[in-house]
Design an enzyme around this catalytic site. Structure first.
Site, PDB file in Angstrom:
ATOM      1  N   GLY A 231       0.810  -1.204   0.000  1.00 16.87           N
ATOM      2  CA  GLY A 231       0.000   0.000   0.000  1.00 16.87           C
ATOM      3  C   GLY A 231       0.842   1.250   0.000  1.00 16.87           C
ATOM      4  O   GLY A 231       2.077   1.206  -0.089  1.00 16.87           O
ATOM      5  N   ALA A 232       0.184   2.405   0.117  1.00 14.22           N
ATOM      6  CA  ALA A 232       0.891   3.679   0.129  1.00 14.22           C
ATOM      7  C   ALA A 232       1.816   3.759   1.335  1.00 14.22           C
ATOM      8  O   ALA A 232       1.425   3.416   2.455  1.00 14.22           O
ATOM      9  CB  ALA A 232      -0.118   4.831   0.165  1.00 14.22           C
ATOM     10  N   SER A 234       4.123   1.955   2.311  1.00 14.89           N
ATOM     11  CA  SER A 234       4.348   0.679   2.993  1.00 14.89           C
ATOM     12  C   SER A 234       5.817   0.294   3.007  1.00 14.89           C
ATOM     13  O   SER A 234       6.225  -0.578   3.776  1.00 14.89           O
ATOM     14  CB  SER A 234       3.553  -0.436   2.301  1.00 14.89           C
ATOM     15  N   GLY A 235       6.618   0.928   2.141  1.00 14.27           N
ATOM     16  CA  GLY A 235       8.025   0.568   2.012  1.00 14.27           C
ATOM     17  C   GLY A 235       8.293  -0.337   0.829  1.00 14.27           C
ATOM     18  O   GLY A 235       9.374  -0.906   0.716  1.00 14.27           O
ATOM     19  N   THR A 255       7.617   4.907 -14.283  1.00 14.91           N
ATOM     20  CA  THR A 255       6.429   4.997 -15.131  1.00 14.91           C
ATOM     21  C   THR A 255       5.577   6.217 -14.824  1.00 14.91           C
ATOM     22  O   THR A 255       4.587   6.466 -15.505  1.00 14.91           O
ATOM     23  CB  THR A 255       5.556   3.745 -14.961  1.00 14.91           C
ATOM     24  N   HIS A 272      13.235   9.712  -4.174  1.00 17.31           N
ATOM     25  CA  HIS A 272      13.515   8.393  -4.745  1.00 17.31           C
ATOM     26  C   HIS A 272      14.888   8.386  -5.418  1.00 17.31           C
ATOM     27  O   HIS A 272      15.656   7.429  -5.261  1.00 17.31           O
ATOM     28  CB  HIS A 272      12.432   8.015  -5.768  1.00 17.31           C
ATOM     29  N   ARG A 273      15.193   9.447  -6.154  1.00 23.27           N
ATOM     30  CA  ARG A 273      16.480   9.496  -6.867  1.00 23.27           C
ATOM     31  C   ARG A 273      17.654   9.538  -5.893  1.00 23.27           C
ATOM     32  O   ARG A 273      18.683   8.912  -6.124  1.00 23.27           O
ATOM     33  CB  ARG A 273      16.502  10.724  -7.784  1.00 23.27           C
ATOM     34  N   GLU A 284      12.455   7.110 -17.985  1.00 21.95           N
ATOM     35  CA  GLU A 284      11.064   7.461 -17.720  1.00 21.95           C
ATOM     36  C   GLU A 284      10.227   7.067 -18.932  1.00 21.95           C
ATOM     37  O   GLU A 284      10.279   7.710 -19.974  1.00 21.95           O
ATOM     38  CB  GLU A 284      10.933   8.953 -17.425  1.00 21.95           C
ATOM     39  N   ASP A 302       8.915   0.791 -11.472  1.00 16.53           N
ATOM     40  CA  ASP A 302       8.164   1.389 -10.372  1.00 16.53           C
ATOM     41  C   ASP A 302       7.297   2.513 -10.934  1.00 16.53           C
ATOM     42  O   ASP A 302       7.802   3.593 -11.254  1.00 16.53           O
ATOM     43  CB  ASP A 302       9.140   1.921  -9.318  1.00 16.53           C
TER      44      ASP A 302
END
Length: 401
Positions: A231-232, A234-235, A255, A272-273, A284, A302
C-alpha cells in the site's frame, strides 16, 4: 583454506549491550552473534575479539597454532586483552603484502572508510577477501589478470554497494561464495536475514561455522522475476531497491514521468532518486515491452499502478461510453502484451505495484474500474513471477517463493 567464523556480528555484538530494540530482543541463543573474527587454517586470525579463545574452543579449534593476528578496523573502548600465547595484533599498511610462516600471503586492501581489508591467498592458491565493518574497497580494486575471489566476507547488508563494486570490477564472479558478516540489529534474524542475504547473492552462517574456500557451493539464486506489492508508504519501493542494491548496474524504469507545476510530486521523485545508487540509470517510460524483450542489466519497474493509469488514459477507459465501445478491449490487449513480455523476459526484473481493494470502495465508476483492473493486472503479473512479496508496514511477507 579452511575458515572458522568465530563470530559474525558487528564489533558491538548482537544483541547489542543494553539495546531494547526488537531485533536485539530476539537475537538470543543460536541467533546471538559475537563480533566478527575469522580463523584461517588455525594459523591466521583476522580480528581479535573478546572471548576469541572460548569461541574457538566451542567450534572445536584451538588458537595455539595462530602465527599472525591482523586487525581490520579501529577498536573503540579499552584494548582487547591478548590471550596468552598469541602474537601481538596489528594492521598491515594499505597496499603492503605480508607472508605468514604458515604459507599464507596477505595483501592489505585500501578502504573508503576507516579500516583495512585483507586479501588472503592460501598455500593451495585459493583466494579470500575479508572486508571490515562498514567498509568497501577504495577505487575499483580490479582483478586484472586474476580470477575472481573464491570467497568474500563482507558487510553485505550494511554496504551492498561494496558488493556491487566488486562485481563490476570482476572481483566477484558467478561462483564466488559471499558470506555476510558484521551483522547488526538493522535486520531481524531468521527468515528475514536469509531473504535479504539471498537477494544479494550471499548467505549468512551461524557463529562457529567452518567453511572451505574454493569448495563448490550453489550460489543463492536471485529470482528472474519478482513482484513487490504494498500500500501507500508501505516501504514497497525501498524493498524493491534493496533487492538490486548489490548489482553494479540497474535500469530504473519510472512509469510516473514528470508533472509540470506539481512541487509535491517533484519532491517525491527527488527523494527516490537520492536513495538510488549513482550507477543506476533512470528511464522514464511506460513502454515496458521493448525493455523486457531486450538484453541488459536488471530492471526495476516502479510502478505498475502508474503504468495502468497511462494505459487507461490511452484507451479512454475512464469514460463509461468509450469503455463500453472498445476501451475495455483496447486496455485488455495492452495488458496482455505486458504480461506476455514479463513471461518471456530473460532479464532480471523487479516490478512494484500497489495492492488495492482491501479498503473503501471507490465512489465513482471510473475509480472502481481502476481498482478492478489493477487487481487483475497484479494477479496476472504475479502468476508469471517466481517471487512475490507483500510489504505491510515496512515488513516483507513472501507470498510466493
Amino acid at each position: 583454506m579452511e575458515l572458522t567464523l568465530l563470530g559474525t556480528g558487528t564489533p558491538e555484538g548482537l544483541p547489542r549491550p543494553g539495546c531494547p530494540c526488537a531485533a536485539c530482543a530476539v537475537s538470543v541463543g543460536t541467533r546471538s552473534r559475537a563480533a566478527t573474527a575469522v580463523l584461517v587454517d588455525g594459523a591466521l586470525l583476522l580480528d581479535l575479539t573478546p572471548g576469541a579463545v572460548l569461541a574457538g574452543a566451542r567450534a572445536g579449534h584451538s588458537l595455539a597454532g595462530v602465527r599472525q593476528v591482523l586487525l581490520t578496523h579501529p577498536h573503540d573502548g579499552p584494548a582487547v586483552e591478548l590471550p596468552p600465547g598469541l602474537p601481538a595484533a596489528g594492521r598491515v599498511p594499505d597496499g603492503r603484502e605480508l607472508s605468514v610462516i604458515s604459507g599464507h600471503r596477505v595483501r592489505a586492501v585500501p578502504m573508503d572508510a576507516p579500516g583495512t581489508g585483507y586479501e588472503v591467498t592460501g598455500p593451495d592458491g585459493s583466494r579470500l577477501l575479508y572486508l571490515p565493518p562498514g567498509g568497501a574497497p577504495a577505487g575499483t580494486n580490479g582483478v586484472t589478470g586474476q580470477r575472481p575471489y573464491d570467497m568474500v566476507l563482507a558487510d553485505v547488508l550494511g554496504r551492498p554497494e561494496a558488493l556491487a563494486r566488486l562485481r563490476a570490477s570482476g572481483a566477484v564472479g558467478p561462483s564466488t561464495d559471499v558470506i555476510a558478516v558484521h551483522l547488526d540489529h538493522d535486520t531481524p534474524p531468521g527468515p528475514e536475514l536469509d531473504r535479504r542475504c539471498a537477494a544479494a547473492g550471499a548467505r549468512a552462517v551461524p557463529d562457529g561455522t567452518t567453511v572451505l574456500v574454493g569448495e563448490y557451493r550453489a550460489v543463492p539464486a536471485l529470482p528472474r522475476r519478482t513482484l513487490v506489492l504494498g500500500g501507500a508508504r508501505s516501504g514497497k519501493s525501498y524493498e524493491a531497491e534493496q533487492r538490486l542494491a548489490s548489482f553494479p548496474e540497474v535500469v530504473y524504469v519510472a512509469t510516473g514521468g514528470t508533472r509540470d507545476g506539481d512541487a509535491e510530486w517533484a519532491q517525491r521523485v527527488g527523494l527516490h532518486r537520492e536513495r538510488r545508487p549513482s550507477t543506476w540509470q533512470t528511464v522514464e517510460t511506460c513502454e515496458l515491452e521493448p525493455l523486457l524483450a531486450g538484453a541488459g542489466p536488471p530492471l526495476l519497474v516502479d510502478c505498475l499502478a502508474l503504468w495502468l493509469t497511462d494505459a487507461m488514459d490511452r484507451a479512454g477507459a475512464w469514460d463509461d461510453a468509450i469503455w463500453a465501445k472498445g476501451g475495455r478491449q483496447q486496455l485488455g490487449e495492452r495488458t496482455a502484451e505486458l504480461v506476455a513480455a514479463v513471461r518471456a523476459t530473460r532479464r532480471t526484473v523487479v516490478l512494484v505495484s500497489n495492492e488495492v481493494g482491501s479498503g473503501i470502495v471507490p465512489a465513482t465508476a471510473s475509480g472502481r474500474r481502476f481498482r478492478d483492473e489493477l487487481g487483475r493486472l497484479n494477479a496476472r503479473v504475479a502468476g508469471e513471477c517466481e517471487h512475490v512479496l507483500l510489504v505491510v508496514a515496512g515488513q516483507a511477507l513472501a507470498l510466493k517463493e
